[in-house]
Design a protein around this motif. Sequence first.
Motif, short mmCIF file in Angstrom:
data_model
loop_
_atom_site.label_atom_id
_atom_site.label_comp_id
_atom_site.label_asym_id
_atom_site.label_seq_id
_atom_site.Cartn_x
_atom_site.Cartn_y
_atom_site.Cartn_z
N ASP A 285 3.82 61.37 -51.67
CA ASP A 285 3.85 60.53 -52.57
C ASP A 285 3.88 60.99 -53.95
O ASP A 285 3.46 61.92 -54.35
CB ASP A 285 2.39 59.54 -52.41
CG ASP A 285 2.37 58.66 -51.40
OD1 ASP A 285 3.49 58.48 -50.53
OD2 ASP A 285 1.43 58.31 -50.99
N ASP B 165 2.35 60.75 -56.84
CA ASP B 165 1.31 61.10 -57.54
C ASP B 165 0.36 61.97 -56.70
O ASP B 165 -0.61 62.35 -57.35
CB ASP B 165 0.55 59.84 -57.93
CG ASP B 165 0.08 59.04 -56.58
OD1 ASP B 165 0.52 59.18 -55.52
OD2 ASP B 165 -1.11 58.27 -56.76
N THR C 66 0.64 50.82 -55.89
CA THR C 66 -0.49 50.92 -56.85
C THR C 66 0.13 51.45 -58.29
O THR C 66 0.80 52.37 -58.17
CB THR C 66 -1.38 51.90 -56.20
OG1 THR C 66 -1.05 51.59 -54.67
CG2 THR C 66 -2.52 51.62 -56.71
N LYS D 187 0.13 54.00 -61.30
CA LYS D 187 -0.59 55.18 -61.52
C LYS D 187 -0.75 55.28 -63.10
O LYS D 187 -0.96 56.55 -63.43
CB LYS D 187 0.57 56.34 -60.83
CG LYS D 187 0.19 56.32 -59.55
CD LYS D 187 1.17 55.73 -58.53
CE LYS D 187 1.11 55.86 -57.14
NZ LYS D 187 1.77 54.94 -56.27
#
Length: 612
Positions: A221, A223, A503, A505
């Motif tokens: 992912d 992040d 989501t 970040k």
Amino acid sequence: MNPIQRNTFPENLPKDETKYPEIDVFICTADPYKEPPMVVVNTALSILAYDYPTNKLSVYLSDDGGSKLTLFAFTEAAKFAKHWLPYCKKNGILVRCPEAYFRSNYTCFPNTHEIKLMYENMKSKVEQTVVSGNVYTDEKWSHIFSIWDNQFKRSDHPTVIQVLLDGTTDEDVLGHVMPKLIYVSREKREATTHKNKAGALNVLLRVSEIMTNAPIILTVDCDMYSNDPRTPLEAICYFLDSSTDHNIAYLQYPQSFHGINQDDIYGAAFKFIFEFNMTGFDGLAGPSHAGTGCFFRRRAFYGCPSSHTSEQRRSQSFLSTEVLAQAHEVARCNFEAGTKWGIELGYRYGSLVEDLYTGFRLQCQGWRWCMGCLDMAFCKYNPFNHGLKQLPLLQVMCYINYALWSIPCISVVIYSIFPQIALIRSVPIFPKVSDPWFWFYVFSFIGAYLQEFIELKLMGGTTRGWFNHQRMWIIRCLSSFTFGILKYTLTKLHISSSTFSVTSKVVDEEARKRYDQGMMEFGVESPFFYPLSMAALINLGAFIFGILHFLTYGGLQDLFVQFFLSAFGVVNSWPIYEAMFIRSDRGKMPSKITSRSIALACILYVAVTLVI
Ligand SMILES: O=c1ccn([C@@H]2O[C@H](COP(=O)(O)OP(=O)(O)O[C@H]3O[C@H](CO)[C@@H](O)[C@H](O)[C@H]3O)[C@@H](O)[C@H]2O)c(=O)[nH]1
Ligand SMILES: [Mn+2]
């Protein structure tokens, strides 16, 4: 039952690096505003700098945000990498994500200052570009941005594939070959569905098959930077070891989260999943797949262990016009129509948690190792039906545990509201303290909590950490799980549709400070807070009533369990009362939510009392 802890010995790998398999790394990003390009760049740099033969490493970035800002950040990263990689390798740096490195207590080498300055220049250049939205770049790159014309929209655009480091002409400042770096933004058309992350990964599977076709794939992912440069060496220990099972489909690394505060107020470390459940799964048929930090055998995506796919090297250069044209072709949005992609090939569609679901389906094929959860529970290939036919019973039970993760919220909602309202009405609904059945409740409560406490302690957690963990579970049940189940039901009834909402970040510095002080955030007007604050208020009312009852009539023999539940509710709701009535910072509960929750709690109380 049989948890497994594993060790690797990369020092025993063949000395001849030409024997190492090639690795294609897939990094996914989907939104330049929720996932700042600098976050993605940092993840990519931590991987480009792996201690692995650079000619065997290719990093693909999938950009579902279709953003020239992300591409621009990567052109800058490609330039910076030419300095960063030799710096890390020469000095044996452990943390190769530059942001994390420069935030840590690093040792200074002769050119550390220079590299830091370079990094900071790049960072401010990229961040300014993101704010302004206008890309200004050197001549070398400017032509690649011309595709972003007026017609180019995030949800409607052609495929973009850009080779940023080609693995031959691109050398670092010391003259070493660099790993390959390729930007891919798959075609998007408004009329077609894009299958979220699973769809993006399937495009990368095909594009990379055309371009580099490495037998090993790592998915990450955007992040989730890599915190150890030797990770791929450890991973290939499993894939190269002739004594291990050739059916190893994937190798899942645990996710470990940075920036979590001392007592983990949000219970966000998910230690249960990564330290407990995974090792247990491993003792059965292999760990579940957790989306990021996972090495796959490419052929695992193409069928059963016995099936064979092409692993031969391509004769054409991966930069040739034909190869690039083919790569564009397989990234087209209707390429999958009428094929088995997403059903029997690649990442499986049909669940928002493509990771858990794909892992489960791969294991069902005989591969070893290894609101979407409900999709998985009720789909055609659910663990009950499909799983029981293919996997050991205990493994199936582990998957059922995940698939039905949110279901306990039904009992939590009931237990947080009804016994309390009955208490206020002096209606006993549980056995009295003198009744032998009372001990059944004591046993269940202590049993469940003690088990969790012991497990968290074994993982090195603190008592406060355990308390926060159980509180967050109740909070999740009263917010996201409840809404998740509602949304799932509405989706199945075709009243609503499910979407993958990415989501954010982005770090809000003020909120970060509050978090470090152990304060929870309630500062957005989210409907998620209604059930939570209504339950908190009802518990408070019941608790006060219980005390008054005790002071007026003495003993609470008949109503003890209900009083205990409301007291437990009050202790757990403390941060909610603070957010509603005491705090004045920006993380407090919006007053609109507070007043509406008070009104809704009263309405609920009246409605229930009319019934009981
Ligand atoms: O249409 C999409 C949606 C998401 N993503 C990427 O998917 C990743 C995960 O998204 P995020 O919003 O961070 O979801 P999380 O819930 O934090 O992710 C966890 O849960 C997901 C679903 O189970 C897994 O895919 C992830 O690996 C796991 O970390 C990110 O890199 C996104 O850029 C895409 O590429 N395309
Ligand atoms: Mn995430």
